[in-house]
Each structure stands twice: as C-alpha cells, then as structure tokens.
Design a protein around this motif. Structure first.
Motif, PDB file in Angstrom:
ATOM      1  N   ALA A 108      56.403  38.119  43.778  1.00  0.00           N
ATOM      2  CA  ALA A 108      56.490  38.461  42.354  1.00  0.00           C
ATOM      3  C   ALA A 108      55.108  38.709  41.761  1.00  0.00           C
ATOM      4  CB  ALA A 108      57.204  37.349  41.597  1.00  0.00           C
ATOM      5  N   ALA A 109      54.088  38.039  42.277  1.00  0.00           N
ATOM      6  CA  ALA A 109      52.739  38.156  41.730  1.00  0.00           C
ATOM      7  C   ALA A 109      51.977  39.358  42.278  1.00  0.00           C
ATOM      8  CB  ALA A 109      51.949  36.880  42.006  1.00  0.00           C
ATOM      9  N   THR A 110      52.417  39.898  43.401  1.00  0.00           N
ATOM     10  CA  THR A 110      51.701  41.001  44.037  1.00  0.00           C
ATOM     11  C   THR A 110      51.991  42.313  43.322  1.00  0.00           C
ATOM     12  OG1 THR A 110      51.672  39.908  46.200  1.00  0.00           O
ATOM     13  CG2 THR A 110      51.431  42.310  46.173  1.00  0.00           C
ATOM     14  N   VAL A 111      50.915  42.993  42.934  1.00  0.00           N
ATOM     15  CA  VAL A 111      51.015  44.309  42.311  1.00  0.00           C
ATOM     16  C   VAL A 111      50.083  45.238  43.071  1.00  0.00           C
ATOM     17  CG1 VAL A 111      50.726  45.666  40.210  1.00  0.00           C
ATOM     18  CG2 VAL A 111      51.501  43.283  40.064  1.00  0.00           C
ATOM     19  N   THR A 112      50.637  46.216  43.762  1.00  0.00           N
ATOM     20  CA  THR A 112      49.837  47.120  44.574  1.00  0.00           C
ATOM     21  C   THR A 112      48.728  47.751  43.745  1.00  0.00           C
ATOM     22  OG1 THR A 112      51.648  47.607  46.093  1.00  0.00           O
ATOM     23  CG2 THR A 112      49.891  49.250  45.916  1.00  0.00           C
ATOM     24  N   GLY A 113      47.507  47.675  44.282  1.00  0.00           N
ATOM     25  CA  GLY A 113      46.364  48.242  43.604  1.00  0.00           C
ATOM     26  C   GLY A 113      45.717  47.324  42.599  1.00  0.00           C
ATOM     27  N   GLN A 114      46.353  46.166  42.314  1.00  0.00           N
ATOM     28  CA  GLN A 114      45.809  45.235  41.323  1.00  0.00           C
ATOM     29  C   GLN A 114      45.568  43.841  41.885  1.00  0.00           C
ATOM     30  OE1 GLN A 114      47.972  45.141  37.602  1.00  0.00           O
ATOM     31  NE2 GLN A 114      48.487  47.307  37.728  1.00  0.00           N
ATOM     32  N   PHE A 115      46.519  43.307  42.636  1.00  0.00           N
ATOM     33  CA  PHE A 115      46.392  41.929  43.095  1.00  0.00           C
ATOM     34  C   PHE A 115      47.366  41.691  44.241  1.00  0.00           C
ATOM     35  CE2 PHE A 115      47.505  37.369  42.930  1.00  0.00           C
ATOM     36  CZ  PHE A 115      46.230  36.818  43.025  1.00  0.00           C
TER      37      PHE A 115
END
Length: 354
Positions: A108-115
């Motif tokens: 849920a916390a993983t955002v491609t290109g951000q974190f």
C-alpha cells in the motif's frame, strides 16, 4: 537463545558508538535540511543507465521491539525524503498475521517513481544477525530447525528469490569469522560496514558483498538519516530488489550525506564479478549536488591496499577512468573524500576478478 532480547552488551555498546559516529551528523546536516536526496526524483543524473536512490534496509516497528505500525514507518520514511525503506522486524517476535500484514502495508505504501516499501525480517543468532528480504516466509533461531548458522545458510540458499544482508559485526559476533558458505554466498549479497578489519575479513573469506550501513532504528524516526543507497534504473520495487541482489550499493559518509561514489569495471557495475582479464578499465563516478569547493580525493583499492589516487576540482559530477592490472581472486573498490575529512569516506561496493 531467543531473538526477543538482542544479546551481548558489548555488541550494543559497539553499535551505539558506530551509529553515533556515523549517523548523528546526518540528522543535522545543512545539506540534508536543504532538501533530502529523495526529493530529487528522476532529475538525478543518469550514470550509464542508472540513477542513485537513497534508503535504509534495517529498521523496526511495534511488531517487534520498535514503535508504531509498518504503515506509520513507511509514511514517516517517505516524509523524511528517502526513496526506499526495508522494515525488518525480528523473526522471533513476529506472528504469521503480522508478517502478512507487513506485506499488505508495504504494498500500500509503494508508489512507483516515488517510494518503495520492502518487507523483510531479522534473524538473530549468537554468532551474528542477518536481514532477509523477498521471501514468502520468515524463520527464527527459536525454531530448532533453524537454530544454527549452518541451518540458516541452508535455508536461505534454498529460497529462490531471497536477498540476505549481514549486519554489523565484531570479533566473537561475526558469523564464525565469516566462514565461507558457497551456496549462501549466492543469496547473501550485502553487509553493513562496521570496521575495516571486519570488512576485509568477510571479503577475504570469499563472500561477495555490497557495502552499506543502516540505522537499525527502533524509534519512530524512520528514514531520518540514510547511510546507503543503490544504483538502479528506476524507482520500482523490482529495480530496487535487483540492485540489492546485484550488490550495487554505496556507503554514504557522515561528512556529506549527498556525496556518492560508484564504480564500473570493463562495463560491469560494482557488485559484479569480472571474468579473468589482464587489465581493468575503470569508470569511477562521484556525484555531489552541493560540492564544497574543495578538492575531491578518489582512492582505488586492490584487496584493501591503495593502488591509485586522483585529486579532482570541485564539481557536481566527477569522473576518473584509471586502467590498472587485474589480479584473479582480488576485489577492487573506491573511497571518496574531500580535503580535510577524517574517516570515514564515502565508499563504492567492490568488483571482483575471478
């Protein structure tokens, strides 16, 4: 023996000394306050197809002996500006439900290109502690099937996608003097830097390990002070894991949290093994978004012995391309520091010639 109480007061004194020496200056660094490395995103320079990402691969939540939830840990780390966080609660303290919930919260916390949020666990044994990522299950020395180092090595060697990491070590707490295990060497690709003696001991024993340091934080300050990073083509879970598996990591000096040095040899990135060859054509790149104005020193090491040095004038990007004889069975790495620094410098991970 139980992992619920990390043993050996001498170890904790050493760890506290190392973390004070290495990490506290990063918290108050003016360069860090001006903008965490994680805020630069994909505007960072491209170095032979790779970008530089900063993170921490050893941290804890309230699921073991830390604070907060995994979701809170990932959120704080992202807010602190790092690019990835590995949450590594003790396997001896986790429940199966918490293990699964950590994965849900990481996704849920993983955002491609951000974190990128990574689930892992810490395995604790009287001979040393290890971190493991990218496995469907976790193990603990509380289980008689995994209560020796040999049993753990056999277990991790059998995990198809596992990525292992030695934590800090000192005499008597150094994995039986880093006795070599060929099958585990394929899966344990990283090690936390403690002292030069322990660093050389692990590499001279035959292990192929990327260089880094982590916070091992048990407080709610995740991501406050990264001491490592990776060279990866993009900020995705797959790309970060691939960089860790390849040992494509770097160590950040507390003197300058933005200075990074990376190494390529005969077209291979640091962490790689180069086929036997008479010479190494090296490309050494250092990046510093806020150079000091002083001269940068780059030192090339062969099995821990300095063999070449360059002094480069202040710049955002420094490139040095020495050519040196290649000795089979040796490893080569680079240190970077500005005039006037005391130890420790920034380090690349090694390349090996075999």
């Amino acid at each position: 023996m139980t992992g619920r109480t990390e043993r050996r007061s001498g170890f904790w004194l050493l760890k506290a000394w190392i973390l004070t020496w290495l990490l506290i200056p990063l918290v108050v660094s003016p360069a860090r306050a001006a903008g965490p490395p994680g805020t630069a995103g994909d505007n960072r320079p491209v170095i032979n197809g790779m970008r530089l990402y900063f993170g921490d691969l050893h941290s804890h939540s309230g699921y073991s002996d830390g604070q907060g939830t995994p979701a809170e840990a990932f959120a704080v780390a992202k807010a602190n500006g790092i690019d990835f966080l590995g949450l590594t609660d003790h396997g001896s303290m986790l429940t199966p439900g918490e293990w699964q919930e950590t994965l849900y919260q990481a996704r849920a916390a993983t955002v491609t290109g951000q974190f990128v949020a990574l689930r892992g666990f810490e395995y604790n044994l009287s001979q040393g502690d290890l971190i493991v990522f990218n496995t469907p299950t976790y193990v603990s020395a509380d289980n008689p099937q995994y209560d020796t180092l040999a049993e753990f090595y056999n277990w991790i060697a059998a995990q198809p996608t596992a990525i292992g990491q030695f934590t800090q070590s000192f005499p008597g707490f150094n994995f039986n003097n880093f006795a070599y295990h060929a099958a585990a060497d394929q899966k344990i690709t990283l090690r936390e830097l403690s002292t030069p003696e322990q660093f050389f001991l692990s590499l001279n024993a035959g292990w192929h390990l990327g260089t880094l340091l982590n916070s091992d934080t048990h407080a709610a300050n995740w991501g406050c002070c990264p001491s490592m990073g990776v060279a990866a083509p993009s900020l995705t879970e797959a790309a970060i894991l691939e960089a860790l598996r390849a040992g494509r990591t770097f160590f950040i000096s507390p003197h300058d949290p933005n200075l990074v040095v990376v190494l390529q040899a005969n077209g291979h990135w640091m962490g790689a093994t180069v086929a036997r060859t008479p010479t190494l054509n090296l490309t050494i790149t250092a990046h510093d978004p806020d150079p000091t104005g002083g001269n940068l020193n780059l030192v090339l090491y062969d099995n821990g012995t300095p063999i070449a040095k360059a002094w480069l004038q202040s710049s955002l990007v420094y490139t040095w391309t020495p050519v040196v004889p290649a000795t089979p069975g040796h490893y080569y790495y680079v240190a970077a520091y500005y005039d006037g620094w005391a130890a420790p410098p920034a380090y690349s991970s090694p390349v090996w010639v075999e």
